[in-house]
Design a protein around this motif. Structure first.
Motif, PDB file in Angstrom:
ATOM      1  N   VAL A 657     -41.612 -61.575 -96.264  1.00  7.24           N
ATOM      2  CA  VAL A 657     -41.546 -61.545 -97.731  1.00  7.24           C
ATOM      3  C   VAL A 657     -40.119 -61.628 -98.261  1.00  7.24           C
ATOM      4  N   VAL A 658     -39.116 -61.469 -97.392  1.00  5.55           N
ATOM      5  CA  VAL A 658     -37.738 -61.594 -97.878  1.00  5.55           C
ATOM      6  C   VAL A 658     -37.224 -63.021 -97.750  1.00  5.55           C
ATOM      7  N   ASP A 659     -38.061 -63.931 -97.268  1.00  8.46           N
ATOM      8  CA  ASP A 659     -37.690 -65.341 -97.297  1.00  8.46           C
ATOM      9  C   ASP A 659     -37.831 -65.872 -98.719  1.00  8.46           C
ATOM     10  N   THR A 660     -37.101 -66.925 -99.014  1.00  8.14           N
ATOM     11  CA  THR A 660     -37.154 -67.513-100.353  1.00  8.14           C
ATOM     12  C   THR A 660     -38.397 -68.380-100.505  1.00  8.14           C
ATOM     13  N   PHE A 661     -38.755 -68.624-101.756  1.00  7.37           N
ATOM     14  CA  PHE A 661     -39.880 -69.514-102.025  1.00  7.37           C
ATOM     15  C   PHE A 661     -39.627 -70.889-101.419  1.00  7.37           C
ATOM     16  N   GLY A 662     -38.386 -71.353-101.536  1.00  7.10           N
ATOM     17  CA  GLY A 662     -38.071 -72.669-101.013  1.00  7.10           C
ATOM     18  C   GLY A 662     -38.343 -72.770 -99.525  1.00  7.10           C
ATOM     19  N   ASP A 663     -37.951 -71.738 -98.781  1.00  5.91           N
ATOM     20  CA  ASP A 663     -38.188 -71.757 -97.337  1.00  5.91           C
ATOM     21  C   ASP A 663     -39.674 -71.606 -97.012  1.00  5.91           C
ATOM     22  N   LEU A 664     -40.355 -70.731 -97.715  1.00  4.90           N
ATOM     23  CA  LEU A 664     -41.766 -70.506 -97.437  1.00  4.90           C
ATOM     24  C   LEU A 664     -42.608 -71.744 -97.725  1.00  4.90           C
ATOM     25  N   ARG A 665     -42.249 -72.473 -98.750  1.00  5.84           N
ATOM     26  CA  ARG A 665     -43.055 -73.629 -99.137  1.00  5.84           C
ATOM     27  C   ARG A 665     -42.870 -74.818 -98.189  1.00  5.84           C
ATOM     28  N   GLN A 723     -49.085 -55.784 -95.999  1.00  6.90           N
ATOM     29  CA  GLN A 723     -50.109 -56.666 -95.468  1.00  6.90           C
ATOM     30  C   GLN A 723     -49.685 -58.131 -95.578  1.00  6.90           C
ATOM     31  N   LEU A 724     -49.132 -58.507 -96.727  1.00  7.74           N
ATOM     32  CA  LEU A 724     -48.677 -59.885 -96.892  1.00  7.74           C
ATOM     33  C   LEU A 724     -47.540 -60.204 -95.926  1.00  7.74           C
ATOM     34  N   ASN A 725     -46.677 -59.221 -95.727  1.00  7.11           N
ATOM     35  CA  ASN A 725     -45.571 -59.446 -94.793  1.00  7.11           C
ATOM     36  C   ASN A 725     -46.097 -59.661 -93.374  1.00  7.11           C
ATOM     37  N   ARG A 726     -47.100 -58.888 -92.996  1.00  6.67           N
ATOM     38  CA  ARG A 726     -47.658 -59.042 -91.647  1.00  6.67           C
ATOM     39  C   ARG A 726     -48.315 -60.410 -91.470  1.00  6.67           C
ATOM     40  N   VAL A 727     -48.967 -60.895 -92.540  1.00  9.71           N
ATOM     41  CA  VAL A 727     -49.552 -62.232 -92.472  1.00  9.71           C
ATOM     42  C   VAL A 727     -48.459 -63.268 -92.255  1.00  9.71           C
ATOM     43  N   LEU A 728     -47.366 -63.145 -93.016  1.00  8.96           N
ATOM     44  CA  LEU A 728     -46.265 -64.104 -92.873  1.00  8.96           C
ATOM     45  C   LEU A 728     -45.589 -63.973 -91.517  1.00  8.96           C
ATOM     46  N   GLN A 729     -45.530 -62.747 -90.983  1.00  5.57           N
ATOM     47  CA  GLN A 729     -44.892 -62.546 -89.679  1.00  5.57           C
ATOM     48  C   GLN A 729     -45.690 -63.167 -88.529  1.00  5.57           C
ATOM     49  N   SER A 730     -46.882 -63.620 -88.841  1.00  7.57           N
ATOM     50  CA  SER A 730     -47.672 -64.313 -87.808  1.00  7.57           C
ATOM     51  C   SER A 730     -47.433 -65.817 -87.811  1.00  7.57           C
ATOM     52  N   ILE A 731     -46.589 -66.273 -88.759  1.00  2.00           N
ATOM     53  CA  ILE A 731     -46.336 -67.706 -88.892  1.00  2.00           C
ATOM     54  C   ILE A 731     -44.929 -67.999 -88.384  1.00  2.00           C
ATOM     55  N   PRO A 732     -44.791 -68.680 -87.277  1.00  2.00           N
ATOM     56  CA  PRO A 732     -43.451 -68.946 -86.727  1.00  2.00           C
ATOM     57  C   PRO A 732     -42.693 -69.962 -87.572  1.00  2.00           C
ATOM     58  N   LYS A 733     -41.376 -69.797 -87.594  1.00  2.73           N
ATOM     59  CA  LYS A 733     -40.518 -70.743 -88.317  1.00  2.73           C
ATOM     60  C   LYS A 733     -40.292 -72.005 -87.478  1.00  2.73           C
TER      61      LYS A 733
END
Length: 733
Positions: A657-665, A723-733
C-alpha cells in the motif's frame, strides 16, 4: 397601474398524475408556495430522493373590472422544468429551475379558472444540472405572483427580465458617470419617462424600445463594504404602468498582477461560496432566511460571494447590492456536458444576464463549473464556451466572464483562453495530495501565464463538529483538521495578492443526497457553518479574524473537544486583536502578540476552565483530562492507520500500500485491486465522484500518490488496510 398579488396559499400538491385534468381532480396535499417535495428525502442520503413530475393546482378567479388590462403569472423558480396549464390548456413551458418566467393568461381566462403546473426534476439529457455534487430539489420553491398591468405595459415576456436596464460608464477619479436607461414595451406607447435622481428624460418608443442618456457629476460611488450607495431609476408610461430598479455607480477591473480593482483601487475579493438550500427546508427558503445568510456573510467580513452553481433569488442579489458584497454569478453548466443540452445552456445564461443585469454587486458572469471533470476538451465543449462567452458580451459588454476549472484541467488547455479571467477549484490537502501543492499549483500557473488573471474559486475540507482530534489529519472529517487546512490556505492566499478572487467552499453545509461520509448522510460538510445555520465551526472564526477588523473579538477553538487524553494540549485562539492572553483556572498562562492565530500549550491534569481575553473581549471553554480518547469524537470505524504500517513487515520485491498509484497500475493484478477499492470509495461520495474517477488528468495527478494516502483519506480501518496490503504483497513486482 400595475398590481402584484402573491399566490402563496390554496395550492394542492399532487405527487403523481397523468395530465393536468387528472391533477386537478385528485385530492392531493394542501401546501403553501414556496414548496419543494425534496425537503426531507433530498438531504438524508442514499441518492434516492424523488425525481419525477409533480403537480401544483390552484383555483384562480378572473380579476373584476379587468377591462383591457392584462393578467400574467410570474414564476420565480420552478425546478427543473415546468409546464403551465389554464383550464387544461397548455399555455407555457419553461426549462431551467433557477430563473424567472412569466405567462400571459388574459385571453384564456374564464370567470373561474384552474391553474395546474407540472414541475419536473427527472433525470434527462437536455436541462442543466444533471451531474453535480448537490441535490436537485424539485418544486415551486420560489414565489408565484399574479400581475395585472395596463394593455400598454413594460415587457413581461422576454427572458423574464425586469423591463428596464441601467448601463453605467463610470470615471471614479472625476466622479462622473454616463448612465443609459433602456426599457422595452408591449402595447401601443409613444414615449417613456425615465427618472434618475429626480432628473427626468422623455424618450421616444421605437419598435417597442426606448432609451435615454444621463450625464451625472459629483456622483456617490457604490464602493463595496465602504459605501454601497444605490441610486433609484424609474420608467413610466402614460398608461400608468411603471417599473423601477436600483443601481450603483462603480468600475471593476481585474489585473493579472494587482488582482481585483474597485473604482480604480485594489480591492481584494476574499470570501465564500453559497448554496441556497437549508436543513429541513431545502430550497424553499424565506426572505428571513436569506437575510440571515447575509448577516453571517457580513459578520465574516467577506468582500465577495460566489453564488453557486445557478441563478439565485433576485432578493439575494438585492442584499448583495445593499451590503456591498461583490458577486460571481453563474449558470449550472457543470461537471458533464449534456448530449442535448446546448439550447438550455444558452437560454439559462441569457436569463441570468437579462434578469440580473441591473445589480451593481455582480462583477463577473460564470460560464461553467468543473465542466471537464467528466467531459473531454473537444470541439463541442470549446464551441459551447465560446458561444456562452460571446453571448455574455453581447448582452452585457460592461462585465467580464470567468469559469471555475476543476484542478485536473491542464494549465495549457485551450479552454483557458476563452473567458476574460480564470479560476481553479483546488482541493490538495483534502481529496488528494498535500496542502503545499495548492501553493505550487498557483505559483506555477502564475509564472507560466503572467498575463492571465487567476483566482481560487473553490477550496475546502469537510468537517463534522462532533469529530475532534488531538492529532488531526487529512480525511478524518474533524473540526480540528478543517482548522489546520484553512490556516494554511488563508496564509497562502494572503501572500498572493495577485489572486483576483478567492472563495471558500462553502459558507454553509448543503444537501448532497449522494454523499454518505463523515458521520452524516446526504450532506457536503465543507461549510464554515452547519446546514441549519445554528453552529459556526471554528474555521469560521479564523476568517472572521482575518477579514473583519471592525468588531474586535476572541474565539477559543475546541469548545466541543472537552475530553482530552494528552498531558499537554494545544489551545488555539482566533482573534482580530493584536494581543491575546490565556488564563487557566483564573491564572494567567501567557500573553502573545501577533495576528489571527494564537497558539498556547496547556498542561492539563483534571477539569479546567480556559479563558482567552483581549481588552473587553473574552471567550471560555472547559476541558477535562481523561485516560483514553473519547470514541465519540471519531468516526465509528477506527482510523488508526497512521503508524500501524511501521509495525508491518513489507517485502520490497512485492507490491504494498505504500507503492504509488503509478507503480501499482503498471501491474494488471495490482491495478485491479486499487481500481476496485477506488470504485467503492467513490460510491460513498455520490454520483459525481463515480463519473469522474476515470478522468485521465486526475489519474495522472494521482500517479505520485501512495495507495495508503487514499485509504487514510477514505477513512479505512486498520484491518482493511492490512488486508489490502496482504493482497498486494502476494503480487510480485
Amino acid at each position: 397601474m400595475r398590481t402584484m398579488t402573491v399566490l402563496s396559499r390554496d395550492w394542492t400538491f399532487v405527487k403523481q398524475a397523468a395530465d393536468a385534468e387528472e391533477a386537478a381532480r385528485l385530492p392531493g396535499e394542501s401546501v403553501e408556495v414556496p414548496h419543494t417535495w425534496n425537503a426531507t428525502d433530498g438531504q438524508d442520503g442514499g441518492n434516492d430522493y424523488h425525481r419525477g413530475t409533480c403537480w401544483y393546482v390552484r383555483q384562480l378567479d378572473k380579476p373584476t373590472d379587468l377591462g383591457d388590462r392584462r393578467v400574467w403569472l410570474e414564476f420565480r423558480g420552478a425546478a427543473m422544468s415546468a409546464a403551465v396549464f389554464l383550464n387544461k390548456e397548455l399555455l407555457c413551458e419553461h426549462a431551467g429551475g433557477y430563473s424567472t418566467f412569466r405567462v400571459d393568461l388574459t385571453d384564456h381566462l374564464l370567470a373561474h379558472n384552474t391553474i395546474a403546473v407540472s414541475v419536473d426534476n427527472t433525470e434527462n439529457d437536455r436541462v442543466y444540472p444533471q451531474t453535480a455534487d448537490f441535490t436537485f430539489y424539485g418544486g415551486l420553491y420560489r414565489p408565484v405572483l399574479m400581475l395585472v398591468v395596463p394593455a400598454c405595459h413594460f415587457a413581461l415576456g422576454p427572458d423574464g427580465g425586469p423591463g428596464i436596464h441601467i448601463t453605467t460608464n463610470v470615471d471614479p477619479h472625476l466622479r462622473h458617470a454616463t448612465v443609459e436607461a433602456q426599457a422595452w414595451i408591449e402595447g401601443d406607447a409613444s414615449e417613456v419617462i425615465f427618472t434618475i435622481n429626480e432628473t427626468r428624460r422623455a424618450a421616444a418608443v421605437v419598435d417597442g424600445h426606448a432609451s435615454a442618456t444621463f450625464e451625472m457629476d459629483h456622483i456617490r460611488l457604490w464602493d463595496g463594504l465602504r459605501d454601497p450607495f444605490l441610486y433609484d431609476a424609474t420608467a413610466s408610461l402614460a398608461s400608468g404602468d411603471e417599473v423601477a430598479c436600483r443601481f450603483g455607480l462603480r468600475s471593476f477591473e481585474i489585473d493579472p498582477s494587482r488582482g481585483f480593482l474597485l473604482n480604480g483601487r485594489p480591492y481584494p475579493l476574499r470570501g465564500v461560496s453559497r448554496h441556497q438550500d437549508r436543513w429541513g427546508v431545502g430550497t424553499a427558503i424565506s426572505d428571513r432566511m436569506m437575510r440571515e445568510d447575509m448577516d453571517i456573510i457580513r459578520e465574516l467580513g467577506a468582500t465577495t460571494v460566489r453564488l453557486a452553481h445557478y441563478q439565485h433569488a433576485q432578493e439575494f442579489y438585492d442584499l448583495c447590492d445593499e451590503c456591498g458584497i461583490v458577486v460571481w454569478a453563474e449558470i449550472p453548466y457543470i461537471t458533464m456536458q449534456l448530449s442535448d443540452g446546448r439550447a438550455n445552456m444558452l437560454s439559462q445564461m441569457r436569463e441570468l444576464v437579462v434578469q440580473s443585469y441591473n445589480h451593481p454587486s455582480i462583477a463577473v458572469w460564470g460560464l461553467s463549473n468543473e465542466i471537464t471533470a467528466a467531459t473531454p476538451v473537444d470541439d463541442a465543449l470549446l464551441k459551447n464556451h465560446r458561444d456562452l462567452n460571446d453571448l455574455c458580451h453581447a448582452l452585457d459588454p460592461s462585465r467580464l466572464t470567468t469559469m471555475a476549472n476543476v484542478f485536473m484541467l491542464e494549465t495549457d488547455s485551450e479552454l483557458l483562453s476563452i473567458p476574460d479571467v480564470n479560476s481553479y477549484n483546488l482541493y490538495f490537502g483534502w481529496y488528494l495530495g498535500e496542502l503545499e501543492q495548492n501553493d505550487s499549483f498557483l505559483d506555477d500557473f502564475h509564472e507560466a501565464h503572467p498575463d492571465m488573471p487567476l483566482g481560487l474559486s473553490e477550496y475546502g475540507a469537510d468537517a463534522n463538529p462532533d469529530i475532534q482530534s488531538a492529532h488531526p489529519e487529512k480525511g478524518d472529517y474533524s473540526e480540528s483538521y478543517q482548522c489546520i487546512y484553512h490556516e494554511h490556505m488563508l496564509e497562502m492566499i494572503q501572500s498572493r495578492p495577485w489572486l483576483w478572487a478567492t472563495h471558500v467552499w462553502n459558507l454553509f453545509d448543503f444537501g448532497a443526497d449522494g454523499r454518505d461520509e463523515g458521520g452524516k448522510h446526504g450532506q457536503n460538510q465543507k461549510g464554515l457553518v452547519t446546514f441549519d445555520r445554528s453552529l459556526k465551526k471554528d474555521a469560521f472564526y479564523l476568517y472572521r479574524a482575518a477579514w473583519n477588523k471592525k468588531d474586535p473579538f476572541v474565539h477559543l477553538c475546541g469548545s466541543r473537544y472537552v475530553d482530552r487524553a494528552e498531558d499537554v494540549t494545544e489551545v488555539k485562539v482566533y482573534s482580530n486583536c493584536s494581543e491575546v492572553s490565556l488564563f487557566v483556572d483564573g491564572a494567567l498562562l501567557g500573553t502573545q502578540r501577533g495576528a489571527t492565530v494564537f497558539r498556547f500549550q496547556v498542561p492539563i491534569t483534571g477539569e479546567h476552565l480556559i479563558e482567552s481575553k483581549s481588552g473587553a473581549c473574552c471567550d471560555a471553554i472547559q476541558v477535562r483530562k481523561v485516560d483514553a480518547p473519547n470514541p465519540r469524537y471519531s468516526l465509528s470505524c477506527e482510523r488508526a492507520v497512521s503508524n500501524w504500517f511501521d509495525r508491518e513487515q513489507v517485502d520490497p520485491d512485492f507490491y504494498s500500500v505504500v507503492d504509488t498509484f503509478g507503480d501499482l497500475r503498471k501491474n494488471d493484478k495490482a491495478k485491479a485491486v486499487i481500481d476496485r477499492t477506488m470504485k467503492e470509495a467513490a460510491a460513498s461520495r455520490g454520483d459525481v465522484a463515480t463519473r469522474v474517477q476515470d478522468n485521465p488528468a486526475l489519474q495522472r495527478m494521482m500517479e505520485r500518490m501512495t495507495f495508503l494516502s487514499l485509504l487514510k483519506q477514505g477513512g479505512a480501518d486498520e484491518q482493511s488496510v492490512q488486508q489490502l496490503n496482504r493482497v498486494l504483497q502476494s503480487i510480485p513486482k
